[in-house]
Design an enzyme around this catalytic site. Structure first.
Site, PDB file in Angstrom:
ATOM      1  N   GLU A  95      31.960  19.340  61.543  1.00 17.36           N
ATOM      2  CA  GLU A  95      31.567  18.844  60.218  1.00 17.36           C
ATOM      3  C   GLU A  95      30.120  19.203  59.936  1.00 17.36           C
ATOM      4  OE1 GLU A  95      32.075  14.675  59.507  1.00 17.36           O
ATOM      5  OE2 GLU A  95      33.915  14.584  60.675  1.00 17.36           O
ATOM      6  N   GLU A 142      34.514  10.542  65.782  1.00 16.68           N
ATOM      7  CA  GLU A 142      33.149  10.069  66.066  1.00 16.68           C
ATOM      8  C   GLU A 142      33.140   8.758  66.855  1.00 16.68           C
ATOM      9  OE1 GLU A 142      31.015  10.063  62.310  1.00 16.68           O
ATOM     10  OE2 GLU A 142      30.598  12.194  62.559  1.00 16.68           O
TER      11      GLU A 142
HETATM   12  C1  GLA Z   1      31.115  11.739  59.519  1.00 19.99           C
HETATM   13  C2  GLA Z   1      32.592  11.427  59.518  1.00 19.99           C
HETATM   14  C3  GLA Z   1      33.275  11.831  58.253  1.00 19.99           C
HETATM   15  C4  GLA Z   1      32.409  11.533  57.056  1.00 19.99           C
HETATM   16  C5  GLA Z   1      31.095  12.226  57.196  1.00 19.99           C
HETATM   17  C6  GLA Z   1      30.167  12.028  56.024  1.00 19.99           C
HETATM   18  O1  GLA Z   1      30.760  12.891  60.163  1.00 19.99           O
HETATM   19  O2  GLA Z   1      33.271  11.940  60.631  1.00 19.99           O
HETATM   20  O3  GLA Z   1      34.488  11.139  58.174  1.00 19.99           O
HETATM   21  O4  GLA Z   1      32.221  10.162  56.964  1.00 19.99           O
HETATM   22  O5  GLA Z   1      30.440  11.702  58.322  1.00 19.99           O
HETATM   23  O6  GLA Z   1      28.957  12.717  56.192  1.00 19.99           O
END
Ligand code: GLA
Length: 661
Positions: free
Chosen positions: A308, A155
């Site tokens: 995710e 991210e």
């Molecule tokens: C993000 C991160 C993960 C985690 C999630 C929690 O997408 O990439 O490591 O922190 O959020 O929702």
């Protein structure tokens, strides 16, 4: 053939899995994990995202033995590994010994370790340490049979104002402008005595007493996105050199402002995204659809990976409702319908400690014998039945244009109204198409438009000459274009275009104006047939120059204009109509373009989208609904035949193929 999702789905079908953080658990749990994963149909897990400190406990030391065992175990269980470069969260030793690697905010405060993401994208020390680690990781696992995909960082979105960043910003500006005179011109530094007389004076837009120069700010947004991209590329290149046949991705965050994903997507083999719909937001299904369509656009129509999502609650909103039973399946299948070939979760096993203790997971704290894990298993199983969907395209005849630099430029301080924002404007135009089952591709302003029957520009505050000319040519050649308010206002330097607005589109729109007029409260408007509607926030004093007035403000003046130009039609909307009126507008422009939704009749709350041969119907509403069907079909999810109509319970999904099985 180029690398892409097909590299992973060939032989595996749709991907199913999640982030796996074995470093948080003793080894006997790993065995159980592999067993449970197998039982749940997991075929891809992301490993190592936050493992830098475990792999490199002291500067220069390496401990790969544990990771060897993890990959061997997963490989033996037939589970592919999306191996992460663990560079999103450097160990404390990096910031302790080299504080210059830590990011600095706009007020000059250094941000410390103790959380994650604490690095400056322009720090030479961070770069050197990160790449050395990535080299060794690539070397070690290049030939490991479980390695399926590389996951670079996590991210990306860091912004930094330290001296290294200021130095890198200057180098970026030199590249862009060549000399200081050109930069002074571009930034309009005759305003407020801001002229720069030597490069060393230029810094990032740090906290200042009053509004910062918007052209400087815009270039800083561009620089930040590019600086992160330079780091991403450096890691990617190390990986590619060692494993040219393993695709590389990094996980995006949807409509995330700091990073221009149009420029990033072309640098990776697979577009992947993290998306967490808010269970408390009634419009979440449509917002999610928009985000998924953006990912498909970034992937240029090819399949993408939902890296995710959550099985249930997240822990980072102030108040975190659960997802009701059935929701995880509904949301995951929504992504499949909109072009995802992989459905992964954060994370596999719920953490016992750390900042995300209360985030849901595929295996909750209460263990595998739970309602939630049973849903996970059932979902994994049914994804196998959707194998044939992998690789299929989602055809769309409507394009919606969205641009990061325009977003950045629009939302600077010191504008007519801060209530007109790029993403709200985008969503308000997207919603009526979603409600009508009309598929939309998200595209950048530079996209080729000719394949589309209808192009919608909810807002392009910043519009370059070439892109405006391409839109004009598109209309003249027979296309239908819809342009929302406050578009075409500034050029790439964020200078206002003089003359009547919207200057670069004036001719094709057949209308022009002199003043923007933000308003308090609703304004009444009237279609030509007399029906009234409300609009809000924004009006423009605009005059037709060949366009017909399709709707006017009841107080006088055009609100919506339509202009035949060449073989096509251009619409301009000089206000912000309420949702029903945008629905009416959508119907009119769809009629102009000869485009229809995938079904003639769609009950409210039902999402309909065609992917390849499959018609997906998803009931996001609270009630059971009947959806009329034009032909007999078989539901791939249940195997049952349907004809005439289908009844969908709340949260139900159908994946229909024509004819009886
Ligand atoms: C993000 C991160 C993960 C985690 C999630 C929690 O997408 O990439 O490591 O922190 O959020 O929702």
């Amino acid at each position: 053939m180029t690398l892409g999702m097909h590299t992973l789905t060939a032989g595996r079908g749709l991907l199913f899995g999640g982030d796996y953080n074995p470093e948080q658990w003793p080894e006997h749990v790993w065995e159980e994990d592999a067993e449970l994963m197998r039982a749940a149909g997991v075929n891809l897990v992301t490993v190592g995202v936050f493992s830098w400190a475990r792999i490199e406990p002291e500067p220069g030391k390496r401990d790969f033995a544990w990771l060897d065992r993890v990959l061997d175990l997963l490989g033996a269980a037939g589970i592919g590994v999306d191996l992460a470069t663990p560079t999103a969260s450097p160990p404390p030793w990096l910031g302790h010994r080299w504080p210059e690697t830590l990011p600095v905010d706009e007020s000059g405060h250094r941000l410390w370790y103790g959380s994650r993401n604490q690095f400056c994208p322009s720090s030479p020390v961070y770069r050197e340490r990160a790449l050395a680690l990535v080299e060794d990781l690539a070397e070690r696992y290049a030939d490991h049979p479980a390695l399926a995909l590389w996951h670079v960082g996590n991210e990306y979105g860091q912004v930094c104002h330290c001296d290294d960043s200021a130095r890198a910003f200057r180098a970026w500006l030199k590249e862009r402008y060549g000399d200081l005179d050109t930069l002074n011109e571009a930034w309009g530094t005759t305003f407020w005595s801001q002229r720069y007389s030597e490069w060393a004076e230029i810094v990032t837009p740090r906290r200042a007493p009053y509004i910062v120069n918007p052209s400087q700010q815009l270039d800083f947004w561009r620089f930040c996105s590019d600086a992160l991209l330079a780091h991403f590329r450096a890691e990617r290149d190390v990986l590619r050199a060692r494993t040219p046949d393993v695709p590389v991705t990094t996980n995006f965050m949807g409509l995330f402002k700091p990073v221009d994903y149009w420029s990033w997507a072309q640098e990776e083999d697979i577009v992947s995204n993290d998306h967490y719909p808010d269970p408390a937001d009634p419009l979440a299904p449509a917002r999610t659809a928009l985000t998924h369509d953006l990912m498909r656009g970034l992937a240029k129509g090819r399949p993408w990976l939902l890296m995710e999502q959550s099985t249930s609650a997240v822990n980072w909103r102030p108040h975190n409702p659960l997802k009701p039973p059935g929701r995880l399946r509904l949301e995951s299948l929504q992504a499949v319908a909109r072009g995802a070939d992989g459905l992964c979760y954060f994370q596999w096993r719920a953490s016992r400690f750390g900042a995300e203790r209360f985030h849901s997971a595929m295996v909750p704290h209460a263990g595998a014998d739970t309602r939630l894990h049973a849903e996970v298993r059932a979902h994994g199983r049914e994804l196998r039945g959707l194998r044939e969907v992998a690789g299929q395209p989602v055809p769309a005849r409507v394009a919606m244009v969205f641009d990061w630099p325009s977003w950045w430029a629009l939302e600077e301080r010191g504008r007519p109204s801060d209530r007109l924002t790029a993403t709200d404007q985008l969503f308000s135009y997207y919603l009526p198409f979603w409600e009508r089952g009309v598929s939309v591709d998200l595209v950048p302003p530079s996209a080729g438009l000719d394949g589309y029957a209808l192009v919608v520009v909810p807002n392009l505050f910043l519009l370059g000459d070439a892109d405006a000319a391409a839109m004009t040519a598109y209309v003249r050649g027979g296309g239908v274009l819809v342009v929302g308010p406050f578009s075409g206002v500034v050029d790439e330097r964020a200078h206002v275009r003089t003359g009547r607005f919207p200057a670069p589109l004036r001719e094709v729109l057949g209308a022009s104006g002199e003043e923007w007029q933000p308003v308090e409260g609703p304004v009444r408007c009237r279609w030509a047939d007399g029906a009234e509607f409300a609009a809000h926030t924004w009006t423009e004093l605009i005059e037709p120059e060949g366009a017909e007035t399709v709707a006017e403000f009841t107080g006088g003046g055009p609100a919506v204009l339509r202009h035949r130009a060449g073989e096509g039609v251009a619409w301009y909307v000089a206000t912000m109509p309420e949702p029903d009126a945008l629905g009416e507008l959508a119907e009119r422009v769809l009629a102009d373009a000869g485009v229809r939704g995938v079904l003639p009749e769609l009950p409210r709350g039902v999402e309909a989208v065609r992917r390849g041969d499959v018609l997906f119907l998803l009931n996001h509403g609270a009630d059971a609904v009947r959806v009329p069907l034009p032909h007999a079909a078989t539901d791939l999810l249940t195997g049952s035949a349907v004809a005439g109509r289908i009844t969908l319970a709340p949260q139900a999904v159908a994946a229909l193929v024509r004819g009886e099985a």
